[in-house]
Design an enzyme around this catalytic site. Structure first.
Site, mmCIF file in Angstrom:
data_model
loop_
_atom_site.group_PDB
_atom_site.id
_atom_site.type_symbol
_atom_site.label_atom_id
_atom_site.label_comp_id
_atom_site.label_asym_id
_atom_site.label_seq_id
_atom_site.Cartn_x
_atom_site.Cartn_y
_atom_site.Cartn_z
ATOM 1 N N HIS A 7 35.365 47.471 44.395
ATOM 2 C CA HIS A 7 36.233 46.435 43.834
ATOM 3 C C HIS A 7 35.454 45.457 42.952
ATOM 4 O O HIS A 7 34.572 44.754 43.437
ATOM 5 C CB HIS A 7 36.877 45.681 45.013
ATOM 6 C CG HIS A 7 37.836 44.626 44.617
ATOM 7 N ND1 HIS A 7 37.685 43.306 44.970
ATOM 8 C CD2 HIS A 7 38.992 44.706 43.923
ATOM 9 C CE1 HIS A 7 38.703 42.607 44.525
ATOM 10 N NE2 HIS A 7 39.518 43.425 43.872
ATOM 11 N N ARG A 8 35.749 45.446 41.659
ATOM 12 C CA ARG A 8 35.009 44.662 40.661
ATOM 13 C C ARG A 8 33.533 45.104 40.661
ATOM 14 O O ARG A 8 32.640 44.290 40.444
ATOM 15 C CB ARG A 8 35.111 43.159 40.919
ATOM 16 C CG ARG A 8 36.546 42.666 41.148
ATOM 17 C CD ARG A 8 36.643 41.169 41.390
ATOM 18 N NE ARG A 8 37.944 40.795 41.924
ATOM 19 C CZ ARG A 8 38.274 39.591 42.351
ATOM 20 N NH1 ARG A 8 37.404 38.608 42.264
ATOM 21 N NH2 ARG A 8 39.480 39.339 42.837
ATOM 22 N N GLU A 34 36.727 49.690 40.490
ATOM 23 C CA GLU A 34 37.915 48.972 40.040
ATOM 24 C C GLU A 34 37.417 47.835 39.174
ATOM 25 O O GLU A 34 36.367 47.245 39.470
ATOM 26 C CB GLU A 34 38.673 48.419 41.258
ATOM 27 C CG GLU A 34 40.017 47.776 40.950
ATOM 28 C CD GLU A 34 39.991 46.264 40.763
ATOM 29 O OE1 GLU A 34 41.061 45.688 40.542
ATOM 30 O OE2 GLU A 34 38.896 45.634 40.808
ATOM 31 N N ASP A 36 38.830 44.553 36.113
ATOM 32 C CA ASP A 36 39.961 43.787 35.565
ATOM 33 C C ASP A 36 39.752 43.563 34.073
ATOM 34 O O ASP A 36 38.623 43.298 33.659
ATOM 35 C CB ASP A 36 40.031 42.422 36.253
ATOM 36 C CG ASP A 36 40.046 42.555 37.764
ATOM 37 O OD1 ASP A 36 41.096 42.915 38.299
ATOM 38 O OD2 ASP A 36 38.988 42.322 38.388
ATOM 39 N N HIS A 49 37.965 38.994 35.646
ATOM 40 C CA HIS A 49 39.140 38.887 36.509
ATOM 41 C C HIS A 49 40.103 37.765 36.112
ATOM 42 O O HIS A 49 41.316 37.973 36.040
ATOM 43 C CB HIS A 49 38.690 38.669 37.956
ATOM 44 C CG HIS A 49 39.816 38.563 38.928
ATOM 45 N ND1 HIS A 49 40.451 37.361 39.208
ATOM 46 C CD2 HIS A 49 40.455 39.498 39.663
ATOM 47 C CE1 HIS A 49 41.407 37.578 40.091
ATOM 48 N NE2 HIS A 49 41.435 38.873 40.378
ATOM 49 N N GLU A 106 42.507 47.548 35.948
ATOM 50 C CA GLU A 106 43.658 46.681 36.252
ATOM 51 C C GLU A 106 43.957 45.797 35.044
ATOM 52 O O GLU A 106 43.129 44.979 34.642
ATOM 53 C CB GLU A 106 43.388 45.809 37.489
ATOM 54 C CG GLU A 106 44.636 44.991 37.790
ATOM 55 C CD GLU A 106 44.475 43.915 38.854
ATOM 56 O OE1 GLU A 106 43.509 43.923 39.626
ATOM 57 O OE2 GLU A 106 45.377 43.043 38.882
ATOM 58 N N LYS A 108 45.248 42.725 33.492
ATOM 59 C CA LYS A 108 45.537 41.362 33.962
ATOM 60 C C LYS A 108 46.481 40.688 32.961
ATOM 61 O O LYS A 108 46.117 39.738 32.272
ATOM 62 C CB LYS A 108 44.222 40.581 34.096
ATOM 63 C CG LYS A 108 43.447 40.923 35.355
ATOM 64 C CD LYS A 108 44.149 40.404 36.607
ATOM 65 C CE LYS A 108 43.346 40.624 37.868
ATOM 66 N NZ LYS A 108 44.163 40.577 39.084
ATOM 67 N N ASP A 226 34.987 45.583 48.391
ATOM 68 C CA ASP A 226 33.853 44.884 47.762
ATOM 69 C C ASP A 226 32.526 45.513 48.187
ATOM 70 O O ASP A 226 31.517 45.317 47.536
ATOM 71 C CB ASP A 226 33.811 43.410 48.218
ATOM 72 C CG ASP A 226 35.009 42.609 47.733
ATOM 73 O OD1 ASP A 226 35.637 43.002 46.733
ATOM 74 O OD2 ASP A 226 35.323 41.571 48.368
HETATM 75 O O1 G3P Z 1 43.198 46.201 42.244
HETATM 76 C C1 G3P Z 1 43.241 45.624 43.496
HETATM 77 C C2 G3P Z 1 42.913 44.158 43.470
HETATM 78 O O2 G3P Z 1 41.811 43.979 42.623
HETATM 79 C C3 G3P Z 1 44.054 43.300 43.018
HETATM 80 O O3 G3P Z 1 43.827 41.948 43.178
HETATM 81 O O4 G3P Z 1 43.120 39.683 42.516
HETATM 82 O O5 G3P Z 1 41.403 41.278 43.265
HETATM 83 O O6 G3P Z 1 42.512 41.576 41.079
HETATM 84 P P1 G3P Z 1 42.654 41.103 42.473
HETATM 85 CA CA CA Z 2 41.553 43.610 40.376
#
Ligand code: G3P
Ligand code: CA
Length: 242
Positions: A7-8, A34, A36, A49, A106, A108, A226
């Site tokens: 994640h990120r 993943e 953003d 993000h 993702e 945004k 994460d």
């Molecule tokens: O893609 C899952 C998650 O990243 C969505 O929420 O706020 O972390 O971008 P956020």
């Molecule tokens: Ca995200």
């Protein structure tokens, strides 16, 4: 076997949404990353993000008010000593050609309806020949449907904060091949029913041991975490199952 998406990037230990965090996720053995995306004033897709640069960089202000060459001067590595710029999506996709990862982009565009964002992302994914290793997700489901319309070859996955009734029916209706729910919003039963109906389920953000065990135990499609290193260690216990 449940896939592990960083994640990120490997954001538990490295600055989120930086090339460093993506490299470390791959080095650790994650199956995917993943990230953003937002749009600069001059229409460049950048990997960050928040709508503003304040939390994760040395600068202040909205991403949409920076030119690409200006935003590149900011330091996005608030966790380390080495200065790192905000990556462009181009930079990430160029690197993606050198590895075998899956990349969840993702969009945004829930707060700021960035004009042309879907077209720009699709154009880049096609230019780099990565359609089969990209998943486009968003909390903006209109954008998910639009992305599918302009690029049916790329998997789409709506993001959810709350549970919905029979998510596989909804997903099929918008031609999404997956869903990305908040991990606490779906029961095991609903997750398994969704997968049985041919829809991939990738909950976010799964960081606690107990939650990782839960999703590995039901052989969920993927988790978004994460901490890919912890997830890989825990997943090992499930790898020898028939
Ligand atoms: O893609 C899952 C998650 O990243 C969505 O929420 O706020 O972390 O971008 P956020
Ligand atoms: Ca995200």
């Amino acid at each position: 076997m449940t896939q592990i998406f960083a994640h990120r990037g490997y954001s538990a230990s490295f600055a989120e949404n930086t090339m460093g965090a993506f490299y470390e996720a791959e080095k650790a053995g994650a199956d995917g990353i993943e990230l953003d995306v937002q749009l600069t004033k001059d229409g460049e897709i950048v990997v960050i993000h928040d709508e503003k640069v304040d939390r994760t960089t040395s600068g202040t202000g909205f991403v949409k008010d920076f030119l690409f060459k200006e935003i590149r001067n900011l330091n996005a590595n608030h966790k380390g000593l080495k200065k790192e710029p905000i990556p462009s999506l181009i930079e990430v996709l160029e690197w993606m050609r050198t590895n075998k990862l899956v990349c969840n982009i993702e969009l945004k565009n829930g707060l700021i309806p960035y004009e042309g964002m879907e077209e720009k992302v699709v154009q880049l994914v096609r230019r780099y020949g990565l359609a089969d290793r990209i998943i486009i997700s968003s909390f903006n489901h209109y954008s998910i449907v639009y992305s599918y319309r302009i690029a049916p070859e790329i998997e789409t996955a709506p993001l959810f904060i709350e549970g919905i009734y029979m998510p596989w029916i909804y997903s099929q209706s918008i031609r999404a091949r997956g869903i990305h729910p908040k991990h606490s919003s779906m029961s095991d039963n609903i997750i398994m029913n969704t997968m049985d109906n041919g829809i991939a389920v990738r909950p976010y953000t799964v960081n606690k041991d107990v939650d990782m065990h839960r999703f590995f135990n039901i052989n969920c499609t993927a988790i978004i975490t994460d901490d890919p290193v912890k997830a890989l260690r825990i997943r090992k216990q499930y790898e020898k199952r028939p």
